[in-house]
Design a protein around this motif. Structure first.
Motif, PDB file in Angstrom:
ATOM      1  N   ASP A   1     -26.227  72.131 -28.783  1.00 36.33           N
ATOM      2  CA  ASP A   1     -26.533  72.780 -27.512  1.00 36.33           C
ATOM      3  C   ASP A   1     -25.337  72.701 -26.572  1.00 36.33           C
ATOM      4  O   ASP A   1     -25.486  72.809 -25.360  1.00 36.33           O
ATOM      5  N   THR A   2     -24.160  72.485 -27.098  1.00 38.24           N
ATOM      6  CA  THR A   2     -22.851  72.472 -26.409  1.00 38.24           C
ATOM      7  C   THR A   2     -22.671  71.319 -25.441  1.00 38.24           C
ATOM      8  O   THR A   2     -21.733  71.327 -24.648  1.00 38.24           O
ATOM      9  N   THR A   3     -23.572  70.321 -25.446  1.00 36.83           N
ATOM     10  CA  THR A   3     -23.345  69.196 -24.532  1.00 36.83           C
ATOM     11  C   THR A   3     -23.032  67.936 -25.314  1.00 36.83           C
ATOM     12  O   THR A   3     -23.384  67.801 -26.479  1.00 36.83           O
TER      13      THR A   3
ATOM     14  N   LYS B   1     -16.771  74.349 -31.576  1.00 37.35           N
ATOM     15  CA  LYS B   1     -16.568  75.434 -32.522  1.00 37.35           C
ATOM     16  C   LYS B   1     -15.696  76.527 -31.932  1.00 37.35           C
ATOM     17  O   LYS B   1     -15.187  77.365 -32.660  1.00 37.35           O
ATOM     18  N   ASN B   2     -15.505  76.517 -30.617  1.00 39.61           N
ATOM     19  CA  ASN B   2     -14.612  77.485 -30.001  1.00 39.61           C
ATOM     20  C   ASN B   2     -13.192  76.957 -29.917  1.00 39.61           C
ATOM     21  O   ASN B   2     -12.403  77.463 -29.120  1.00 39.61           O
TER      22      ASN B   2
ATOM     23  N   ASP C   1     -24.629  89.200 -26.097  1.00 41.29           N
ATOM     24  CA  ASP C   1     -24.972  88.304 -24.998  1.00 41.29           C
ATOM     25  C   ASP C   1     -24.011  87.128 -25.040  1.00 41.29           C
ATOM     26  O   ASP C   1     -24.132  86.239 -25.870  1.00 41.29           O
ATOM     27  N   ASP C   2     -23.038  87.090 -24.149  1.00 43.19           N
ATOM     28  CA  ASP C   2     -22.011  86.063 -24.233  1.00 43.19           C
ATOM     29  C   ASP C   2     -22.533  84.676 -23.917  1.00 43.19           C
ATOM     30  O   ASP C   2     -21.989  83.682 -24.361  1.00 43.19           O
ATOM     31  N   ASP C   3     -23.565  84.567 -23.131  1.00 40.82           N
ATOM     32  CA  ASP C   3     -23.973  83.229 -22.705  1.00 40.82           C
ATOM     33  C   ASP C   3     -24.734  82.483 -23.781  1.00 40.82           C
ATOM     34  O   ASP C   3     -24.673  81.268 -23.839  1.00 40.82           O
ATOM     35  N   LYS C   4     -25.453  83.199 -24.622  1.00 36.68           N
ATOM     36  CA  LYS C   4     -26.294  82.476 -25.576  1.00 36.68           C
ATOM     37  C   LYS C   4     -25.475  81.965 -26.751  1.00 36.68           C
ATOM     38  O   LYS C   4     -24.733  82.715 -27.372  1.00 36.68           O
ATOM     39  N   THR C   5     -25.647  80.691 -27.100  1.00 31.16           N
ATOM     40  CA  THR C   5     -24.986  80.147 -28.296  1.00 31.16           C
ATOM     41  C   THR C   5     -25.943  80.321 -29.474  1.00 31.16           C
ATOM     42  O   THR C   5     -27.132  80.133 -29.317  1.00 31.16           O
ATOM     43  N   PRO C   6     -25.423  80.690 -30.594  1.00 33.46           N
ATOM     44  CA  PRO C   6     -26.300  80.942 -31.738  1.00 33.46           C
ATOM     45  C   PRO C   6     -27.037  79.676 -32.174  1.00 33.46           C
ATOM     46  O   PRO C   6     -26.588  78.573 -31.937  1.00 33.46           O
TER      47      PRO C   6
END
Lengths: 260, 525
Positions: free
Chosen positions: B148-150, B189-190, A77-82
């Protein structure tokens, strides 16, 4: 229901009716309507039994349909971040979860009770009695041979006093008594000279453990208060196990590796 | 002596001293010579009674230095502080009173931050753990990056969310404000870096891509080297350091040389870049051409963190924390003025010597280096019993604080690396520490979910700030000393407001529009 294969035999010999397949198809499609008609019109005990059976069938059907819908292979699932975000300084470290720490503690306690440890030298050559103990002859005619002298390095505690010499069975010579060991910390790669607290287990025999004989592979307990290790609770650790790595009777010193 | 009055001119204080001396004739007198920290003498030796107290010595010092604003000082006789009176100090050390006694004076910060654990608030909004927290250099904005990437910006006056910057595709690992407070860089992290503008709430320029693995640290070029704040250095697990041109949005230089993940980068004020890595070395590079100058070796395990003695002044740039107001304002003035101010502040903090560097490592020790001059360390700071996670110089560069996984924080002398004291009270590994702007207080956050404020002068705990539900990953003290922000695994940010005021002996006459704290009081408080 036919009791024999005469229907098939006839079909083999003469084939099907010309409209057979058409009629079969239509009958099958009518079956659905007939079934529903029956289910609606049935009354009494017959109806009860029928509906019960039908309910069970429907449940089974639904289960199989759902099973077919679920994919056999999981796709990424590409959208979910671990989950479990950690800051950069914790990323390369394996953080132990608290449950794991507790279970590790329990496991270690159990292992200690059972007397099994993970040691650097798991298998050591067992030393026979003739190697470790030398027969000492006593008596007026030097015929009595019940005394033994230890030929390997040994450790006696602080408060050790010999038994009266007439009754001593095992002689541990003073020259072979050691108090300190050179202990290496495997991760820091540093060696310290630490006092020995006791012999925990000699792999050859329990007799040697009680005597305090130190040979290669023996697990000894050393006083590590010098190293300044602290437990999780903040208490200072002052005793740790180490395994002897050399033959002390040949080298004149005891070299051991700390068991962490 | 009336401690509330201000002395101007030598005649006034000499008269006062004489008057006071006449009062007690039978007290022994001693000759003292005032010296500053570098050994320069101040005036000529003079006669004082043996029971003179630090307050009176301070008035004498201020008068000699002819300062307009009286500055508080600490006095030391042969490294022992004069606490109650000069006499007791001399007795303890057993010094002769016949000879001239050298007394070293150390100026303290004019303003004082007092930790008052009130007006705390919990800022929720993140849906995953908060990994980093940073105040802008002027203390006007607060930004926090999370899993949460924000990246969220918070309004400090109302303590509510300002806006959320979305764009990252994985955990935000590190954030860094540019020294002029106009841009925020965040790395994820990307291996992507985004630049945000806090006012227009949007992304500036393109996403900076180029690293292969996750970003571990970001650092801007100091303000006095380039007032536009154009260059940004980033380090990553892919063992390289990239210098980005944020105006053009592309990578300017790639510095390779490390063989394992680079953990930290600091851009020094002299145009040198210092990087630490898991390959146990610290490398020094020239920022202009990207050439490696030196490799500092000595650690036995990963080097986790670096701290420069001029860290605080490079972070705040042209902003002077003593002029802070309740409502922080942006920097005003043209680029030239800002550059001048930043350069002046930098030179005053740096002093005569070069910048000092401290590196903390997994081998439980730290090294104090003089990287601009030599390869050999100045001192090795041992004593911790677990890995050192963070080291920080105090804003006045006199002290070093080190936070370690052995649940203690140790304080060391900033010049020699001598051990001073240990602060023990945490029950879990201490993750981060932050100094207050006047170097008197230290706040530390640990995995046992408590924040503790320590008083450095007494060496003891000042206040315990509980309230977090889980581990605390990031702590920051605003540069003007007004607030402390902390964030962690429980996904919420907590803010405490601390008092910050001047120690002055008369009120300032300020135009009514500005809101400043005035305190009419005598030192010390």
């Amino acid at each position: 229901m036919p009791q024999n294969e005469h229907i098939e035999l006839h079909r083999k010999r003469h084939g099907y009716r010309l409209d057979h397949h058409e009629r079969k198809r239509k009958k099958e499609s009518r079956e659905v309507h007939e079934r529903s008609h029956k289910a609606r019109k049935m009354i009494g005990l017959k109806a009860k039994l029928y509906h019960k059976q039908r309910h069970a069938e429907k449940i089974q059907m639904k289960k199989t349909i759902k099973m077919h819908e679920q994919r056999k292979s999981k796709q990424k699932d590409d959208d979910k971040t671990p989950e479990g975000a950690v800051p950069a300084y914790l990323l390369d470290r394996e953080g132990q979860s608290r449950a794991k720490v507790l279970s590790n503690m329990i496991k270690q306690k159990r292992k200690e009770k059972a007397g099994k440890w993970e040691v650097p030298l798991p298998k050591v050559r067992a030393q026979g009695e003739t190697e470790v103990l030398k027969v000492i002859r006593t008596g007026k005619r030097q015929k009595k041979a019940w005394k033994r002298m230890v030929t390997k390095v040994c450790f006696v505690g602080d408060g050790f006093t010999r038994k009266p010499p007439k009754y001593e069975r095992f002689i541990r010579p003073m020259g072979l008594r050691f108090k300190k060991a050179h202990v290496t910390h495997p991760e820091l790669k540093a060696t310290f000279c630490l006092p020995i607290l006791g012999v925990k287990k000699n792999p050859s025999s329990s007799l040697y453990t009680t005597l305090g004989v130190i040979t290669k592979g023996t697990v000894i307990e050393v006083n590590v208060s010098e190293l300044g290790l602290v437990t999780q609770g903040g208490k200072v650790i002052w005793g740790k196990y180490a395994q002897v790595m050399n033959n002390p009777e040949n080298d004149g010193c005891i070299n051991a590796v700390l068991l962490v | 002596m009336a401690s509330g009055c201000l002395f101007r001119g030598n005649a006034a204080w000499k008269a006062a001293l004489a008057a006071e001396a006449a009062g007690d004739v039978d007290v022994e007198r001693v000759l003292i010579q005032l010296q500053d920290e570098t050994g320069e003498v101040l005036g000529s030796p003079f006669d004082v009674p043996l029971d003179i107290s630090p307050e009176k010595l301070q008035l004498v010092c201020n008068a000699l230095l002819q300062k307009e604003e009286p500055v508080p000082y600490l006095f030391f006789v042969k490294d022992a502080e004069v606490v109650s009176s000069l006499g007791s100090c001399v007795q303890e050390l057993g010094l002769e009173t016949e000879q001239v006694l050298p007394v070293v004076y150390q100026p303290q910060a004019v303003f004082r931050v007092r930790a008052v654990a009130r007006c705390t608030s919990s800022l929720e909004g993140h849906t995953e753990a908060v990994t980093s927290v940073a105040f802008s250099p002027t203390g006007k904005y607060l930004a926090s990056g999370s899993g949460d990437t924000t990246v969220r910006f918070w309004d400090l006056s109302t303590e509510t969310p300002h806006h959320t910057a979305r764009g990252h595709t994985h955990w935000v690992l590190s954030i860094a404000w540019s020294p002029d407070g106009k841009k925020l860089a965040s790395g994820c992290k990307n291996s992507q870096i985004f630049l945000w503008d806090p006012i227009t709430r949007s992304q500036i320029g393109k996403t900076l891509m180029g690293h292969m693995k996750w970003i571990t640290w970001l650092c801007w070029e100091p303000l006095h080297l380039n007032p536009e704040c154009r260059y940004l250095a980033s380090t990553s697990k892919d063992c390289s350091i990239r210098i980005w041109d944020t105006v053009l949005g592309r990578c300017d230089k790639i510095l390779t040389g490390h063989t394992q993940s680079v953990t930290c980068v600091k851009w020094g004020g002299d145009g040198l870049l210092y990087t630490s890595s898991q390959d146990r070395t610290v490398k020094v590079w020239r920022a202009k051409d990207g050439v490696q100058c030196r490799t500092l070796q000595g650690h036995a395990h990963w080097v986790n963190t670096l701290a420069l003695s001029t860290d605080y002044v490079l972070r705040t740039g042209a902003f002077e924390p003593a002029t802070a107001t309740i409502n922080p304002q942006d920097l005003t003035g043209s680029l030239e003025e800002i550059k001048e101010k930043a350069l002046k502040r930098y030179n005053s903090v740096r002093g005569e010597g070069h910048e000092r560097l401290v590196s903390g490592s997994d081998d439980f020790t730290m090294f104090l280096w003089n990287p601009a001059e030599e390869k050999k360390p100045v001192a090795r700071l041992t004593g911790h019993q677990a890995l050192v996670n963070e080291v920080l110089f105090s804003p006045d560069t006199r002290l070093i604080a080190s936070a370690s996984f052995d649940k203690s924080i140790k304080i060391w002398d900033g010049k020699t690396g001598k051990y001073l004291t240990s602060l023990r009270s945490h029950v879990g590994p201490v993750y981060q520490v932050a100094w207050s702007a006047d170097s008197r207080l230290l706040v530390s956050g640990s995995s046992d979910s408590t924040l503790k404020v320590w008083d450095i002068k007494k060496g003891k705990l000042n206040a315990d700030l509980p309230g977090h539900a889980d581990e605390i990953f990031a702590v920051d003290w605003s540069p003007d000393g007004q607030r402390v922000a902390s964030g962690g695994k429980d996904k919420c940010l907590r803010m405490q407001v601390t008092q910050h005021y001047f120690i002055s002996t008369h009120t300032h006459t300020m135009p009514p529009g500005r809101n400043t704290w005035h305190v009419l009081s005598s030192f010390p408080l």
